[in-house]
Design a protein around this motif. Structure first.
Motif, PDB file in Angstrom:
ATOM      1  N   ASN A  55       0.829  -1.209   0.000  1.00 12.77           N
ATOM      2  CA  ASN A  55       0.000   0.000   0.000  1.00 12.77           C
ATOM      3  C   ASN A  55       0.860   1.254   0.000  1.00 12.77           C
ATOM      4  O   ASN A  55       1.952   1.276   0.557  1.00 12.77           O
ATOM      5  N   LEU A  56       0.346   2.309  -0.591  1.00 14.55           N
ATOM      6  CA  LEU A  56       0.975   3.625  -0.544  1.00 14.55           C
ATOM      7  C   LEU A  56       0.166   4.472   0.431  1.00 14.55           C
ATOM      8  O   LEU A  56      -0.965   4.866   0.134  1.00 14.55           O
ATOM      9  N   GLU A  57       0.742   4.735   1.608  1.00 12.70           N
ATOM     10  CA  GLU A  57       0.051   5.506   2.638  1.00 12.70           C
ATOM     11  C   GLU A  57       0.811   6.809   2.884  1.00 12.70           C
ATOM     12  O   GLU A  57       1.960   6.796   3.332  1.00 12.70           O
ATOM     13  N   ILE A  58       0.174   7.936   2.560  1.00 12.38           N
ATOM     14  CA  ILE A  58       0.774   9.263   2.743  1.00 12.38           C
ATOM     15  C   ILE A  58      -0.052   9.971   3.800  1.00 12.38           C
ATOM     16  O   ILE A  58      -1.173  10.437   3.528  1.00 12.38           O
ATOM     17  N   THR A  59       0.466  10.055   5.016  1.00 12.65           N
ATOM     18  CA  THR A  59      -0.291  10.604   6.141  1.00 12.65           C
ATOM     19  C   THR A  59       0.593  11.505   6.995  1.00 12.65           C
ATOM     20  O   THR A  59       1.813  11.334   7.042  1.00 12.65           O
ATOM     21  N   TYR A  60      -0.045  12.494   7.644  1.00  7.97           N
ATOM     22  CA  TYR A  60       0.611  13.379   8.629  1.00  7.97           C
ATOM     23  C   TYR A  60       1.775  14.177   8.058  1.00  7.97           C
ATOM     24  O   TYR A  60       2.688  14.563   8.780  1.00  7.97           O
ATOM     25  N   VAL A  61       1.779  14.456   6.749  1.00 10.15           N
ATOM     26  CA  VAL A  61       2.839  15.269   6.150  1.00 10.15           C
ATOM     27  C   VAL A  61       2.482  16.741   6.339  1.00 10.15           C
ATOM     28  O   VAL A  61       1.399  17.183   5.943  1.00 10.15           O
ATOM     29  N   GLN A  62       3.400  17.486   6.939  1.00  6.43           N
ATOM     30  CA  GLN A  62       3.139  18.870   7.292  1.00  6.43           C
ATOM     31  C   GLN A  62       3.464  19.836   6.154  1.00  6.43           C
ATOM     32  O   GLN A  62       4.182  19.489   5.201  1.00  6.43           O
ATOM     33  N   LYS A  63       2.918  21.029   6.275  1.00  6.31           N
ATOM     34  CA  LYS A  63       3.114  22.070   5.265  1.00  6.31           C
ATOM     35  C   LYS A  63       4.605  22.299   5.025  1.00  6.31           C
ATOM     36  O   LYS A  63       5.414  22.262   5.946  1.00  6.31           O
ATOM     37  N   ASN A  64       4.969  22.545   3.780  1.00  6.38           N
ATOM     38  CA  ASN A  64       6.335  22.863   3.338  1.00  6.38           C
ATOM     39  C   ASN A  64       7.261  21.640   3.280  1.00  6.38           C
ATOM     40  O   ASN A  64       8.447  21.781   2.968  1.00  6.38           O
ATOM     41  N   TYR A  65       6.771  20.438   3.606  1.00  2.00           N
ATOM     42  CA  TYR A  65       7.613  19.251   3.431  1.00  2.00           C
ATOM     43  C   TYR A  65       7.708  18.929   1.930  1.00  2.00           C
ATOM     44  O   TYR A  65       6.745  19.103   1.185  1.00  2.00           O
ATOM     45  N   ASP A  66       8.870  18.452   1.510  1.00  2.00           N
ATOM     46  CA  ASP A  66       9.118  18.167   0.098  1.00  2.00           C
ATOM     47  C   ASP A  66       8.788  16.701  -0.212  1.00  2.00           C
ATOM     48  O   ASP A  66       9.466  15.789   0.263  1.00  2.00           O
ATOM     49  N   LEU A  67       7.762  16.496  -1.010  1.00  2.68           N
ATOM     50  CA  LEU A  67       7.346  15.136  -1.375  1.00  2.68           C
ATOM     51  C   LEU A  67       7.707  14.792  -2.814  1.00  2.68           C
ATOM     52  O   LEU A  67       7.119  13.878  -3.404  1.00  2.68           O
ATOM     53  N   SER A  68       8.687  15.465  -3.363  1.00  2.00           N
ATOM     54  CA  SER A  68       9.029  15.244  -4.775  1.00  2.00           C
ATOM     55  C   SER A  68       9.497  13.814  -5.033  1.00  2.00           C
ATOM     56  O   SER A  68       9.443  13.339  -6.176  1.00  2.00           O
ATOM     57  N   PHE A  69       9.945  13.098  -3.990  1.00  2.00           N
ATOM     58  CA  PHE A  69      10.390  11.713  -4.180  1.00  2.00           C
ATOM     59  C   PHE A  69       9.235  10.792  -4.593  1.00  2.00           C
ATOM     60  O   PHE A  69       9.462   9.681  -5.079  1.00  2.00           O
ATOM     61  N   LEU A  70       7.988  11.258  -4.419  1.00  2.00           N
ATOM     62  CA  LEU A  70       6.842  10.437  -4.820  1.00  2.00           C
ATOM     63  C   LEU A  70       6.607  10.449  -6.330  1.00  2.00           C
ATOM     64  O   LEU A  70       5.820   9.657  -6.845  1.00  2.00           O
ATOM     65  N   LYS A  71       7.290  11.330  -7.042  1.00  2.00           N
ATOM     66  CA  LYS A  71       7.075  11.446  -8.493  1.00  2.00           C
ATOM     67  C   LYS A  71       7.465  10.185  -9.251  1.00  2.00           C
ATOM     68  O   LYS A  71       7.014   9.966 -10.369  1.00  2.00           O
ATOM     69  N   THR A  72       8.314   9.354  -8.651  1.00  2.00           N
ATOM     70  CA  THR A  72       8.767   8.154  -9.363  1.00  2.00           C
ATOM     71  C   THR A  72       7.727   7.043  -9.368  1.00  2.00           C
ATOM     72  O   THR A  72       7.797   6.130 -10.188  1.00  2.00           O
ATOM     73  N   ILE A  73       6.746   7.100  -8.474  1.00  2.00           N
ATOM     74  CA  ILE A  73       5.797   5.995  -8.320  1.00  2.00           C
ATOM     75  C   ILE A  73       4.859   5.905  -9.524  1.00  2.00           C
ATOM     76  O   ILE A  73       4.205   6.875  -9.889  1.00  2.00           O
ATOM     77  N   GLN A  74       4.801   4.713 -10.134  1.00  2.00           N
ATOM     78  CA  GLN A  74       3.967   4.484 -11.311  1.00  2.00           C
ATOM     79  C   GLN A  74       2.860   3.460 -11.059  1.00  2.00           C
ATOM     80  O   GLN A  74       1.848   3.457 -11.760  1.00  2.00           O
ATOM     81  N   GLU A  75       3.048   2.607 -10.076  1.00  2.00           N
ATOM     82  CA  GLU A  75       2.100   1.501  -9.872  1.00  2.00           C
ATOM     83  C   GLU A  75       2.015   1.160  -8.393  1.00  2.00           C
ATOM     84  O   GLU A  75       3.022   1.131  -7.697  1.00  2.00           O
ATOM     85  N   VAL A  76       0.791   0.929  -7.907  1.00  2.00           N
ATOM     86  CA  VAL A  76       0.565   0.518  -6.518  1.00  2.00           C
ATOM     87  C   VAL A  76      -0.262  -0.766  -6.539  1.00  2.00           C
ATOM     88  O   VAL A  76      -1.339  -0.810  -7.127  1.00  2.00           O
ATOM     89  N   ALA A  77       0.248  -1.808  -5.890  1.00  2.00           N
ATOM     90  CA  ALA A  77      -0.445  -3.095  -5.907  1.00  2.00           C
ATOM     91  C   ALA A  77      -1.618  -3.128  -4.933  1.00  2.00           C
ATOM     92  O   ALA A  77      -2.609  -3.810  -5.174  1.00  2.00           O
ATOM     93  N   GLY A  78      -1.514  -2.409  -3.812  1.00  2.07           N
ATOM     94  CA  GLY A  78      -2.580  -2.382  -2.816  1.00  2.07           C
ATOM     95  C   GLY A  78      -3.462  -1.159  -2.981  1.00  2.07           C
ATOM     96  O   GLY A  78      -3.941  -0.859  -4.062  1.00  2.07           O
ATOM     97  N   TYR A  79      -3.664  -0.429  -1.870  1.00  2.00           N
ATOM     98  CA  TYR A  79      -4.480   0.789  -1.915  1.00  2.00           C
ATOM     99  C   TYR A  79      -3.613   2.028  -1.740  1.00  2.00           C
ATOM    100  O   TYR A  79      -2.449   1.939  -1.317  1.00  2.00           O
ATOM    101  N   VAL A  80      -4.170   3.186  -2.068  1.00  2.16           N
ATOM    102  CA  VAL A  80      -3.528   4.483  -1.841  1.00  2.16           C
ATOM    103  C   VAL A  80      -4.359   5.230  -0.800  1.00  2.16           C
ATOM    104  O   VAL A  80      -5.554   5.473  -1.006  1.00  2.16           O
TER     105      VAL A  80
END
Length: 573
Positions: A55-80
């Protein structure tokens, strides 16, 4: 095949690339430590990841945090799951497919929930412009007050019809191209336009660039290099000439939705051609040809038991008084083992009594854990983890917080006592906050690690100077690789030789009883038929069954003897 054919396919298809995989998480709405700790755990798990096996779980990320590393994700087998964030943008712009092999709340493949902060802050942009297909599960958007373009998505084009009745919409994203509801009647699944000539191959998911199975944006079932297929090439093929099954040189294993020539190191290979986390019933794991394989048991199997969070323990937090007996005679744990404070305190809400510490000895039969071992509570008067003294391997196929395979935190023990441990296949080690613990810093942990990127976090235990001052040091018979405790049985390896599990100064080669010989730095007992020689070698090897030749074993020659039969010395000269 024409010259340049494969290169031309690869130029117009994403299927030729070799993907990087990551495990994914199952934390749901649990926060892992501080906001910073939680974010760093997220970053470690998904950095440079293209295919999420869970699963891809994106939770509790605060303002101004850099999430650019998520740009590589193309496929998720479970849930988002995207929930409880105040960050303004989550750049999942290359995500193409959510397979929904597991669903959030047993319903949703995509859940975007309560992403807001104070003063009209929160999630504003969720640019999933390449999301073309959700194979299983519905979608839920709820309580995202500043997220724009909510009502512009044609979910009928992305979600399977059977799940549309479970959709829950309050907010959404930006317009995107359609690949299903605009298709001509002749199209079986997806398309790239309204014309019958624009139909995608039926092996395609999320759309295509042309009509062939090599033109898919994503594969519906399996990706085999540049081509989408219904199944991976079988390992064996029937030979109609010889009426036998022959090895298929093109055979591959199925790993998630990908066909691979070789399973990842930390997975198990089945005869059916799959990479799995654990063998099925009536099968056991064996090391063969440099890989872990599933072999059918010859008679009754060793006992494999589900760990915490799996099967009958799916909603269980810890080993406790009501479930400890389920682990009786277990040799392998499929999944994880957790021992938390609630085990010894009991739980009035679930009417679970406190665990009797003596029952932990049930775990002494455990030799293997395929997931992780987490110990955050232990009997106060126990000085080591002797309930796990026979544990040989922690495979780390699942990890605590996606990182740790062995975690020993906040105990009163003086030594670890994991004297049988030989390997931690994957995942990091954390041993922290054990105020009386010595010896952990003596161990050469790299000796146990299966990969080069594994790390240790050993901190805030008893100071090494205090340990030395009170005599809590390794036995002199231990080598420089360290020890699990003070006894010669606790050595990681021996300075000289070993007898069974215990390090000794020397073997009984010339004197002492029983007489022994040395094999690979281990003392092996001579056969009882060997007569001890006074200050001389008594034997040079093991007696082997069905040996039909003269064998020098006892300082004498025996002819035609087999172990367990009468052994007649040759006539001395």
């Amino acid at each position: 095949m024409p010259a340049g054919f494969l290169e031309n396919i690869c130029k117009h298809s994403k299927l030729c690339q070799v993907y990087s995989f990551c495990q994914g998480t199952s934390n749901r709405l649990t926060q892992l430590g501080t906001f910073e700790d939680h974010f760093l755990s997220l970053q470690r798990m998904f950095n440079n990841c293209e295919v999420v096996l869970g699963n891809l779980e994106i939770t509790y990320v605060q303002k101004n945090y850099d999430l650019s590393f998520l740009k590589t994700i193309q496929e998720v087998a479970g849930y988002v799951l995207i929930a409880l964030n105040t960050v303004e943008k989550i750049p999942l712009e290359n995500l193409q497919i959510i397979r929904g092999n597991t669903l959030y709340e047993n319903t949703y493949a995509l859940a975007v929930l309560s992403n807001y902060g104070e003063n009209k802050t929160g999630l504003r942009e969720l640019p999933m412009r390449n999301l073309q297909e959700i194979l299983t599960g519905a979608v839920r958007f709820s309580n995202n007050p500043v997220l724009c373009y909510v009502d512009t998505i044609q979910w009928r084009d992305i979600v399977q019809d059977v799940f549309l009745s479970n959709m829950s919409m309050e907010s959404q994203n930006q317009p995107r191209s359609l690949t299903k509801i605009i298709c001509a009647q002749q199209c079986s699944r997806r398309c790239r336009g309204r014309s019958p000539s624009d139909c995608c191959h039926n092996q395609c998911a999320a759309g295509c660039t042309g009509p062939r199975e090599s033109d898919c944006l994503v594969c519906h079932r399996f990706r085999d290099e540049a081509t989408c297929k219904d199944t991976c090439p079988p390992l064996m093929l029937y030979n109609p000439t010889t009426y036998q099954m022959d090895v298929n040189p093109e055979g591959k294993y199925s790993f998630g939705a990908t066909c691979v020539k070789k399973c990842p190191r930390n997975y198990v290979v089945t005869d059916h051609g799959s990479c799995v986390r654990a063998c099925g019933p009536d099968y056991y794991e064996v090391e063969e040809d440099g890989a872990r394989k599933c072999k059918k048991c010859d008679g009754p199997c060793r006992k494999v038991c589900n760990g915490i969070g799996i099967g009958e323990f799916k909603d269980t937090l810890s080993i406790n008084a009501t479930n400890i007996k389920h682990f009786k005679y277990c040799t392998s744990i499929s999944g994880d083992l957790h021992i938390l404070p609630v085990a010894f305190k009991g739980d009035s809400f679930t009417r679970t009594p406190p665990l009797d510490p003596r029952e932990l000895d049930i775990l002494k039969t455990v030799k293997e854990i395929t997931g992780f071992l987490l110990i955050q509570a232990w009997p106060e008067n126990w000085t080591d983890l002797h309930a796990f003294e026979n544990l040989e391997i922690i495979r780390g196929r699942t990890k605590q917080h996606g990182q740790f395979s062995l975690a020993v935190v906040g105990l009163n023990i003086t030594s670890l006592g994991l004297r049988s441990l030989k390997e931690i296949s994957d995942g990091d080690v954390v041993i922290s906050g054990n105020r009386n613990l010595c010896y952990a810093n003596t161990i050469n942990w790299k000796k146990f690690f299966g990969t080069s990127n594994q790390k240790t976090k050993i901190m805030t235990n008893r100071a090494q100077n205090d340990c030395k001052a009170t005599g809590h040091v390794c036995n002199p018979l231990c080598s420089s690789e360290g020890c699990w405790g003070p006894s010669p049985r606790d050595c990681v390896s021996c300075q000289n030789v070993s007898r069974g599990r215990e390090c000794v100064e020397k073997c009984n080669v010339l004197e002492g009883e029983p007489r022994e010989f040395v094999e690979k730095s281990e003392c092996i007992q001579c056969h009882p038929e060997c007569l001890p020689q006074d200050m001389n070698i008594t034997c040079t090897g093991r007696v082997r069954s069905s040996t039909l030749r003269s064998t020098l074993l006892c300082g004498k020659v025996f002819t035609g003897a087999a172990a367990g039969t009468a052994m007649i010395p040759a006539t001395p000269k």
